[in-house]
Design a protein around this motif. Structure first.
Motif, mmCIF file in Angstrom:
data_model
loop_
_atom_site.group_PDB
_atom_site.id
_atom_site.type_symbol
_atom_site.label_atom_id
_atom_site.label_comp_id
_atom_site.label_asym_id
_atom_site.label_seq_id
_atom_site.Cartn_x
_atom_site.Cartn_y
_atom_site.Cartn_z
ATOM 1 N N ALA A 1 0.880 -1.177 0.000
ATOM 2 C CA ALA A 1 0.000 0.000 0.000
ATOM 3 C C ALA A 1 0.915 1.224 0.000
ATOM 4 O O ALA A 1 1.580 1.485 1.008
ATOM 5 C CB ALA A 1 -0.909 -0.007 1.219
ATOM 6 N N PRO A 2 1.004 1.929 -1.112
ATOM 7 C CA PRO A 2 1.903 3.083 -1.183
ATOM 8 C C PRO A 2 1.666 4.070 -0.032
ATOM 9 O O PRO A 2 0.537 4.485 0.213
ATOM 10 C CB PRO A 2 1.562 3.720 -2.532
ATOM 11 C CG PRO A 2 0.999 2.591 -3.344
ATOM 12 C CD PRO A 2 0.264 1.735 -2.352
ATOM 13 N N GLY A 3 2.728 4.383 0.695
ATOM 14 C CA GLY A 3 2.633 5.302 1.829
ATOM 15 C C GLY A 3 2.532 4.610 3.174
ATOM 16 O O GLY A 3 2.755 5.223 4.208
ATOM 17 N N ALA A 4 2.193 3.316 3.171
ATOM 18 C CA ALA A 4 2.075 2.580 4.433
ATOM 19 C C ALA A 4 3.464 2.278 4.977
ATOM 20 O O ALA A 4 4.333 1.807 4.254
ATOM 21 C CB ALA A 4 1.294 1.293 4.244
ATOM 22 N N LYS A 5 3.647 2.535 6.254
ATOM 23 C CA LYS A 5 4.913 2.231 6.924
ATOM 24 C C LYS A 5 4.770 1.061 7.885
ATOM 25 O O LYS A 5 5.745 0.480 8.312
ATOM 26 C CB LYS A 5 5.401 3.461 7.697
ATOM 27 C CG LYS A 5 5.729 4.646 6.810
ATOM 28 C CD LYS A 5 6.132 5.841 7.644
ATOM 29 C CE LYS A 5 6.336 7.063 6.802
ATOM 30 N NZ LYS A 5 7.641 7.133 6.194
ATOM 31 N N VAL A 6 3.521 0.726 8.238
ATOM 32 C CA VAL A 6 3.270 -0.330 9.216
ATOM 33 C C VAL A 6 1.952 -1.031 8.892
ATOM 34 O O VAL A 6 1.011 -0.411 8.374
ATOM 35 C CB VAL A 6 3.258 0.238 10.662
ATOM 36 C CG1 VAL A 6 2.141 1.245 10.855
ATOM 37 C CG2 VAL A 6 3.153 -0.859 11.692
#
Length: 126
Positions: free
Chosen positions: A111-116
């Motif tokens: 998911a582009p932008g997801a860090k966690v």
């Protein structure tokens, strides 16, 4: 018997999954990213993404008759080592007295932008 909880997001239908599935007294909550619930965007901060993900998971667990206090297993995926410390701090705050088992992996999240992304298994018996 299985009961399902849906968050009502398009990806549930598209990918054929439920937000959570209840089997007996066990609740399995799908991997949850930390989108801002008001904007649908990902905050830049990994800690805030973790807080958002846990709030979304708690909402599903409450629909199942429990809460994060019922967590027995957490699986946490972060995109890089730099995010791990911030996410670990949030997990420590939330789970300090609950103490589920825990695994954290460094990996790509699709998911582009997801860090966690966080996945929880909970027991309604505890």
């Amino acid at each position: 018997m299985k009961n399902r909880i849906f968050a009502g997001v398009p990806s549930e239908e598209m990918a054929g999954y439920a937000k959570a599935v209840i089997v007996g007294t066990t609740v399995y909550v799908s991997g949850t990213t930390g989108r801002d619930p008001d904007t649908g965007n990902f905050p830049d901060n990994a800690a805030q993404q973790a807080r958002n993900a846990l709030a979304s998971i708690d909402k599903a667990l409450r629909q199942a008759g429990g809460s994060l206090a019922n967590a027995v297993v957490s699986r946490v995926y972060v995109v890089d080592q730099a995010c791990a410390a911030d996410v670990t701090a949030v997990l420590g705050e939330v789970f300090r007295d609950i103490r589920p088992t825990s695994t954290m992996l460094i990996c790509e999240i699709p998911a582009p932008g997801a860090k966690v992304e966080i996945e929880i298994t909970a027991s309604l018996e505890c």
